[in-house]
Write an enzyme that holds these catalytic residues in place. Structure first.
Site, PDB file in Angstrom:
ATOM      1  N   HIS A 140       1.365 -14.561  14.172  1.00 47.01           N
ATOM      2  CA  HIS A 140       0.587 -14.369  15.531  1.00 47.01           C
ATOM      3  C   HIS A 140       1.810 -14.174  16.541  1.00 47.01           C
ATOM      4  O   HIS A 140       2.741 -14.878  16.722  1.00 47.01           O
ATOM      5  CB  HIS A 140      -0.024 -15.988  15.893  1.00 47.01           C
ATOM      6  N   CYS A 141       1.568 -12.954  16.895  1.00 43.36           N
ATOM      7  CA  CYS A 141       2.650 -12.530  18.059  1.00 43.36           C
ATOM      8  C   CYS A 141       2.224 -12.822  19.502  1.00 43.36           C
ATOM      9  O   CYS A 141       1.194 -12.467  19.949  1.00 43.36           O
ATOM     10  CB  CYS A 141       2.756 -10.872  17.935  1.00 43.36           C
ATOM     11  N   VAL A 142       3.028 -13.691  20.321  1.00 43.59           N
ATOM     12  CA  VAL A 142       2.497 -14.108  21.654  1.00 43.59           C
ATOM     13  C   VAL A 142       2.630 -12.772  22.480  1.00 43.59           C
ATOM     14  O   VAL A 142       2.045 -13.053  23.516  1.00 43.59           O
ATOM     15  CB  VAL A 142       3.609 -15.375  21.967  1.00 43.59           C
ATOM     16  N   ASN A 145      -0.575 -11.264  22.131  1.00 46.63           N
ATOM     17  CA  ASN A 145      -1.618 -12.263  22.019  1.00 46.63           C
ATOM     18  C   ASN A 145      -2.744 -12.149  21.082  1.00 46.63           C
ATOM     19  O   ASN A 145      -3.925 -12.301  21.633  1.00 46.63           O
ATOM     20  CB  ASN A 145      -2.230 -12.341  23.567  1.00 46.63           C
TER      21      ASN A 145
END
Length: 302
Positions: A140-142, A145
């Site tokens: 999951h890439c912040v 998002n």
């Protein structure tokens, strides 16, 4: 335990809640930070570096290169942040279970997701931030998002490579501009008086200080984009390595705990030595799998 004696309880609770909200819930904070940093860097490049380089007759295609890469990274960012990463649903679950074989080490047959209440297909993982199971889950890439999965891996690679290229292009053009200024000014042939009143030839520390006092924002930007180029370049190389070997970040991290062998053919068939990557089919087929996702997912997306 030592810090708990020094930090008040209420402050520790507030800090824990803030960190949990920042890194364990979906938030647009990093997206806003990402856009702000890009705007600051390209704003400084446009209003100072581009103008100065144009006056010094730098080639126009070279000066426009960062904007082309910016467009590529912006396109990859929008696609990666808004696209379905490959969410496993009731309609595509049966097909996805048959898509990849269970390796018996990282992915076991019959394991059910405690949240989604369905059997986990091989190479899938439940994302606690998005509250869904994602096929071929990477991470999951912040910054976008969203999850990087079977349908967004290609967009993420485009975004990452273009962003690293834009940072490298700006760093190279800015360094070339400052070098041209130094050569044209002839400051390296001069001298200066130090604090003891002694005359000294211009050296690198003095030159850096002189440039920082003359072009403070440009030198600061150069340091930032140089550091950014190194970080993004290293991560880009790592992501390409994963793509070439048909691995995900999740699988690579888990395989460290089992011992790793990416080439199954190099091991005797009657021996099971740690973890073996059974999903790699050669560089070309591995890339094709990323840039042309499974048809069942594409139909579900439509």
């Amino acid at each position: 335990q030592v810090l708990s004696l020094l930090i008040p309880t209420w402050l520790r609770r507030v800090t824990q809640r803030a960190l949990h909200r920042l890194f364990h819930t979906r938030s647009c904070l990093f997206v806003v930070l990402h856009v702000t940093l890009q705007a600051a860097v390209f704003g400084e490049y446009t209003w100072e570096v581009f103008v100065y380089c144009w006056e010094l007759q730098f080639p126009l295609p070279l000066l426009l290169l960062p904007y082309v890469l910016l467009a590529g990274s912006a396109g990859g960012f929008l696609l990666c942040s808004r696209a379905d990463p490959g969410i496993i649903t009731k309609s595509n679950h049966a097909s996805l279970v048959k898509m990849y074989a269970y390796d018996g080490v990282l992915f076991q047959k019959g394991i059910r997701c405690p949240t989604c209440k369905v059997e986990k297909p091989a190479r899938s993982k439940h994302c606690s931030l998005c509250s869904v199971c994602v096929h071929r889950f990477d991470h999951h890439c912040v910054w976008v998002n969203n999850c990087v999965g079977a349908l967004t891996a290609r967009y993420f690679l485009l975004y990452l490579c273009a962003l690293a290229g834009a940072a490298a292009a700006i760093a190279a053009i800015t360094a070339a501009f400052l070098t041209r200024v130094v050569l044209l000014s002839g400051v390296m042939r001069g001298s200066y008086i130090d604090e003891q009143g002694q005359e000294r030839a211009v050296d690198i520390p003095f030159l850096v200080q002189h440039l920082f006092l003359t072009f403070p924002r440009i030198v600061f930007m150069l340091g930032f984009v140089t550091l950014l180029t190194l970080v993004l370049g290293a991560y880009c190389c790592f992501s390409l390595y994963l793509a070439f070997t048909n691995q995900t970040s999740n699988e690579w991290y888990k395989s460290r705990r089992h011992g790793c062998s990416h080439h199954q053919a190099l091991q005797p068939h009657n021996r099971q030595v740690g973890y073996k990557n059974i999903y790699s089919k050669g560089v070309w087929m591995n890339l094709k799998e990323i840039f042309k996702p499974p048809a069942v997912l594409e139909r579900q997306k439509k």
